[in-house]
Design a protein around this motif. Sequence first.
Motif, PDB file in Angstrom:
ATOM      1  N   LYS A 270       0.857  -1.185   0.000  1.00 13.87           N
ATOM      2  CA  LYS A 270       0.000   0.000   0.000  1.00 13.87           C
ATOM      3  C   LYS A 270       0.890   1.232   0.000  1.00 13.87           C
ATOM      4  CE  LYS A 270      -3.977  -2.104   2.170  1.00 13.87           C
ATOM      5  NZ  LYS A 270      -5.025  -2.000   3.159  1.00 13.87           N
TER       6      LYS A 270
ATOM      7  N   LYS B 246       0.836   5.523   0.293  1.00 16.39           N
ATOM      8  CA  LYS B 246       0.102   6.742   0.599  1.00 16.39           C
ATOM      9  C   LYS B 246       0.295   7.718  -0.554  1.00 16.39           C
ATOM     10  CE  LYS B 246       0.945   6.204   5.501  1.00 16.39           C
ATOM     11  NZ  LYS B 246       1.738   6.631   6.627  1.00 16.39           N
ATOM     12  N   LYS B 247      -0.589   8.706  -0.631  1.00 18.12           N
ATOM     13  CA  LYS B 247      -0.453   9.727  -1.666  1.00 18.12           C
ATOM     14  C   LYS B 247       0.934  10.358  -1.562  1.00 18.12           C
ATOM     15  CE  LYS B 247      -2.466  13.832  -3.661  1.00 18.12           C
ATOM     16  NZ  LYS B 247      -3.584  14.720  -3.786  1.00 18.12           N
TER      17      LYS B 247
ATOM     18  N   GLN C 257       3.750   8.943  -1.927  1.00 15.20           N
ATOM     19  CA  GLN C 257       4.796   8.025  -1.484  1.00 15.20           C
ATOM     20  C   GLN C 257       5.494   7.446  -2.704  1.00 15.20           C
ATOM     21  OE1 GLN C 257       3.499   4.910   1.182  1.00 15.20           O
ATOM     22  NE2 GLN C 257       5.455   3.848   1.079  1.00 15.20           N
TER      23      GLN C 257
ATOM     24  N   GLY D  70      -5.873   2.725  -7.350  1.00 17.02           N
ATOM     25  CA  GLY D  70      -5.152   3.972  -7.199  1.00 17.02           C
ATOM     26  C   GLY D  70      -4.622   4.532  -8.506  1.00 17.02           C
TER      27      GLY D  70
ATOM     28  N   GLU E 237      -2.593   8.996  -5.647  1.00 16.74           N
ATOM     29  CA  GLU E 237      -3.686   8.735  -4.712  1.00 16.74           C
ATOM     30  C   GLU E 237      -3.211   7.617  -3.783  1.00 16.74           C
ATOM     31  OE1 GLU E 237      -7.187   9.034  -8.138  1.00 16.74           O
ATOM     32  OE2 GLU E 237      -6.780   7.113  -7.181  1.00 16.74           O
ATOM     33  N   GLN E 238      -4.002   7.339  -2.757  1.00 10.28           N
ATOM     34  CA  GLN E 238      -3.722   6.134  -1.990  1.00 10.28           C
ATOM     35  C   GLN E 238      -3.824   4.979  -2.966  1.00 10.28           C
ATOM     36  OE1 GLN E 238      -5.685   7.129   2.217  1.00 10.28           O
ATOM     37  NE2 GLN E 238      -4.752   5.132   1.996  1.00 10.28           N
ATOM     38  N   THR E 239      -2.821   4.130  -2.980  1.00 12.69           N
ATOM     39  CA  THR E 239      -2.695   3.128  -4.028  1.00 12.69           C
ATOM     40  C   THR E 239      -2.336   1.771  -3.444  1.00 12.69           C
ATOM     41  OG1 THR E 239      -2.008   4.833  -5.613  1.00 12.69           O
ATOM     42  CG2 THR E 239      -1.416   2.585  -6.156  1.00 12.69           C
ATOM     43  N   GLU E 240      -2.863   0.745  -4.076  1.00 16.36           N
ATOM     44  CA  GLU E 240      -2.503  -0.628  -3.734  1.00 16.36           C
ATOM     45  C   GLU E 240      -1.911  -1.275  -4.983  1.00 16.36           C
ATOM     46  OE1 GLU E 240      -6.025  -2.588  -2.287  1.00 16.36           O
ATOM     47  OE2 GLU E 240      -6.272  -1.111  -0.677  1.00 16.36           O
TER      48      GLU E 240
END
Length: 192
Positions: free
Chosen positions: A33, A35-36, A38, A56, A101-104
Motif C-alpha cells: 500500500k 500513501k499519496k 509516497q 489507485g 492517490e492512496q494506491t494498492e
Amino acid sequence: MHQELFNYILKYSNQKLSNEQKTLIEEIWYPKKLKKKQFLLQEGEICRFASFINKGAIRQYIVDDSGKENIVQLAIENWWITDRESLFNQIPSKYYIDAWEQTEVLLLKYKNLEKFQTIPAVKEMFWKMNQNNHIASQNRLIDSVNHSAKENYTKLLKTNPDFIQRFPQHIIASYLGITKETLSRVRHQLVK
C-alpha cells in the motif's frame, strides 16, 4: 487481492491458469500500500520489481536540470508501471514513480521474474503487452510531433478519460508536453 492480476493475465491470453499457477503467482507477487505522494521508485535507485496497480493512480516522471517534473507515464487500476531499463539491466533509474492517490499495488521482485514467465498464459500476455506498449509509445511520439495540443488533449479524452478525472491539470499538461496555460486554453476552446 490477486484476482485483478489473474483477470488481466486471462484477458491477454487464450490459455487458462491452473490452481498451481495461481498459487505460484500468489506466492511471488506481494501486496504493498502506498500513501499519496509516497515513492515506489526514486531516481538513482535500481528498480527491483515490476508493479501491477490494483487500486489507485501513479505517475512516472523525470526531473530536469531546472527542477521541473516531466511526466512520462500515468497509470491507474489494471495498469503496469516500472522502469524497464533499470529493472532488466539492474542499473540506476532515471525516473521517479510515486502514488498520486492512496494506491494498492502488487510487486514482483526481479529475482522472481523468470518463475512468473514460466507460466504459458503469462508468456502470451507479456508478448501482447510488449507489442501494445511499443505501438503506444510510437503513437505517442508521433502525436507529440505531428499534432496540436488540442488534438492530443482530445485524443486523451477519448482514450483515457479517467486520467482527466484523477490527475490535476498541471499533471495532464506535463504528460501532454504542454504548459498548463496552453491546456487551459485548449479546454476553454473545447467548452465553446
